[in-house]
Motif scaffolding. Structure first.
Motif, PDB file in Angstrom:
ATOM      1  N   ILE A 155      51.731  -3.579  12.265  1.00 32.77           N
ATOM      2  CA  ILE A 155      52.885  -4.116  12.760  1.00 32.77           C
ATOM      3  C   ILE A 155      53.783  -2.910  12.781  1.00 32.77           C
ATOM      4  O   ILE A 155      54.773  -2.524  14.371  1.00 32.77           O
ATOM      5  N   SER A 156      53.588  -1.785  12.033  1.00 37.13           N
ATOM      6  CA  SER A 156      54.979  -0.861  11.909  1.00 37.13           C
ATOM      7  C   SER A 156      54.425  -0.428  12.806  1.00 37.13           C
ATOM      8  O   SER A 156      55.403   0.134  13.754  1.00 37.13           O
ATOM      9  N   ALA A 157      53.116   0.405  13.595  1.00 34.96           N
ATOM     10  CA  ALA A 157      53.009   0.706  14.704  1.00 34.96           C
ATOM     11  C   ALA A 157      53.592   0.346  14.924  1.00 34.96           C
ATOM     12  O   ALA A 157      53.688   0.902  16.388  1.00 34.96           O
ATOM     13  N   PHE A 158      53.133  -1.316  15.864  1.00 31.68           N
ATOM     14  CA  PHE A 158      53.690  -1.886  17.285  1.00 31.68           C
ATOM     15  C   PHE A 158      55.171  -1.012  17.315  1.00 31.68           C
ATOM     16  O   PHE A 158      56.220  -1.832  18.737  1.00 31.68           O
ATOM     17  N   TRP A 160      57.545   0.667  15.173  1.00 31.08           N
ATOM     18  CA  TRP A 160      58.159   2.174  14.610  1.00 31.08           C
ATOM     19  C   TRP A 160      59.164   2.425  16.389  1.00 31.08           C
ATOM     20  O   TRP A 160      59.828   2.692  15.910  1.00 31.08           O
ATOM     21  N   HIS A 161      58.153   2.490  17.185  1.00 35.42           N
ATOM     22  CA  HIS A 161      59.199   3.169  17.994  1.00 35.42           C
ATOM     23  C   HIS A 161      59.717   2.427  19.028  1.00 35.42           C
ATOM     24  O   HIS A 161      60.475   2.438  20.031  1.00 35.42           O
ATOM     25  N   ALA A 162      59.310   1.258  19.025  1.00 33.33           N
ATOM     26  CA  ALA A 162      60.290   0.057  20.161  1.00 33.33           C
ATOM     27  C   ALA A 162      61.969  -0.504  20.354  1.00 33.33           C
ATOM     28  O   ALA A 162      62.037  -0.338  21.253  1.00 33.33           O
ATOM     29  N   PHE A 178      53.755  -1.902  23.162  1.00 32.84           N
ATOM     30  CA  PHE A 178      52.153  -1.360  23.347  1.00 32.84           C
ATOM     31  C   PHE A 178      52.597  -0.010  23.471  1.00 32.84           C
ATOM     32  O   PHE A 178      51.376   0.555  22.771  1.00 32.84           O
ATOM     33  N   PHE A 179      53.803   0.561  23.771  1.00 34.09           N
ATOM     34  CA  PHE A 179      54.094   1.753  23.984  1.00 34.09           C
ATOM     35  C   PHE A 179      53.627   2.467  22.380  1.00 34.09           C
ATOM     36  O   PHE A 179      53.857   4.017  22.588  1.00 34.09           O
ATOM     37  N   SER A 180      54.118   1.735  21.320  1.00 38.27           N
ATOM     38  CA  SER A 180      54.845   2.643  20.022  1.00 38.27           C
ATOM     39  C   SER A 180      53.416   2.310  20.114  1.00 38.27           C
ATOM     40  O   SER A 180      52.365   3.675  18.932  1.00 38.27           O
ATOM     41  N   CYS A 184      51.272   6.357  18.201  1.00 42.97           N
ATOM     42  CA  CYS A 184      51.138   5.945  16.403  1.00 42.97           C
ATOM     43  C   CYS A 184      49.515   6.140  16.424  1.00 42.97           C
ATOM     44  O   CYS A 184      49.682   6.831  15.720  1.00 42.97           O
ATOM     45  N   TRP A 185      49.261   5.114  17.423  1.00 42.16           N
ATOM     46  CA  TRP A 185      47.564   5.591  17.217  1.00 42.16           C
ATOM     47  C   TRP A 185      46.866   7.314  17.338  1.00 42.16           C
ATOM     48  O   TRP A 185      46.481   7.422  16.922  1.00 42.16           O
ATOM     49  N   ARG A 186      47.894   8.502  18.614  1.00 40.86           N
ATOM     50  CA  ARG A 186      47.573   9.439  18.848  1.00 40.86           C
ATOM     51  C   ARG A 186      47.883  10.307  18.158  1.00 40.86           C
ATOM     52  O   ARG A 186      47.571  11.148  18.105  1.00 40.86           O
TER      53      ARG A 186
END
Length: 271
Positions: A155-158, A160-162, A178-180, A184-186
């Motif tokens: 959830i945090s990955a989605f 974090w940057h949103a 999606f961008f967030s 985070c995955w990258r």
């Protein structure tokens, strides 16, 4: 929005940059840490609904924090009127409100998914006469806690940057999530180091609190002594949000026409 791919050492660099931002205006960020801590305390006085309101408000609080860090980096002295200025943007405010509701929904769903498989063991901790077997309950909640921790990382990955993507760029919520997630995955290794570093820091604060009590201080006295330390740690944590965003998405700003934005909604140009 093109996300940069950073070396794993960036995770510690974000913390170091957060420390440097804090040192530039420590009282302002210490004040914000105190305010957020007070808000958390107040929400816990209102069972269930208080915690739900706090979760829904997290994207907006994060956005306010990011804007404060932006002002500090730009060399502007933060005054009281600056704190809520970012929320005057109606488009950003509406987007952050929707983002907060989505965050709340995801957390509730995550909690449900983490709890349902363990319902039998949780119910077994309650005796037929209604008494709770504390030892059995502590053992039973380990599974849900671990499961939710894993789900919460996702959830945090989605999210974090949103808040920055929605608040600063007015990107649609689904695109921002999606961008967030992609960013985070990258940068999963830097974020792993970042999260592990903060875990060690917070555990160190907990050990310090326990050590003070081992020296003979009462729990209340130890907590009183550790409160400023915990607020300082939280303030640096908040300051580290900004470099973690700018180092990943900052390359997008070099192509903007206005290199010196002065409003309260556009992030600074990073060349």
């Amino acid at each position: 929005m093109q996300a940069a791919i950073l070396p794993y050492s960036a995770g510690w660099q974000w913390i170091n940059d957060g420390i440097q931002l804090f040192k530039r205006q420590p009282m302002a960020m210490f004040f914000w840490s105190l305010v957020t801590g007070l808000l958390i305390t107040i929400t816990y006085l209102i069972p269930l609904f208080g915690q739900m309101a706090l979760i829904a408000a997290m994207p907006s609080l994060t956005f306010i924090t990011l804007n404060a860090c932006r002002h500090i980096e730009a060399g502007r002295q933060i005054v009281p009127g600056m704190w809520l200025a970012p929320m005057r943007d109606a488009v950003a405010r509406k987007g952050l409100f929707r983002l907060g509701l989505a965050y709340l929904a995801c957390c509730l769903l995550g909690g449900l998914i983490a709890t349902v498989p363990f319902l039998d063991s949780l119910m077994a901790a309650i005796n037929t006469d209604g008494r709770i077997d504390e030892a059995a309950l502590l053992q039973a909640v380990q599974g849900p806690f671990i499961t939710f921790a894993v789900i919460y990382v996702l959830i945090s990955a989605f999210f974090w940057h949103a808040p920055a993507l929605v608040g600063w760029h007015h990107i649609r919520m689904t695109q921002a999530l999606f961008f967030s997630m992609v960013a985070c995955w990258r940068n999963k290794w830097p974020f792993l180091l970042y999260g592990a570093s903060w875990a060690v820091i917070f555990l160190g604060a907990q050990f310090a609190d326990g050590f003070l009590m081992q020296l003979g201080l009462s729990a209340a006295t130890a907590q009183l002594l550790m409160t400023p330390v915990n607020l300082l740690i939280a303030a640096v944590l908040y300051c580290s949000f900004y470099p973690s965003y700018m180092s990943v998405f900052g390359n997008n700003y070099a192509r903007q026409n206005d290199p010196t934005p002065t409003d309260d909604h556009t992030p600074p140009n990073v060349g």
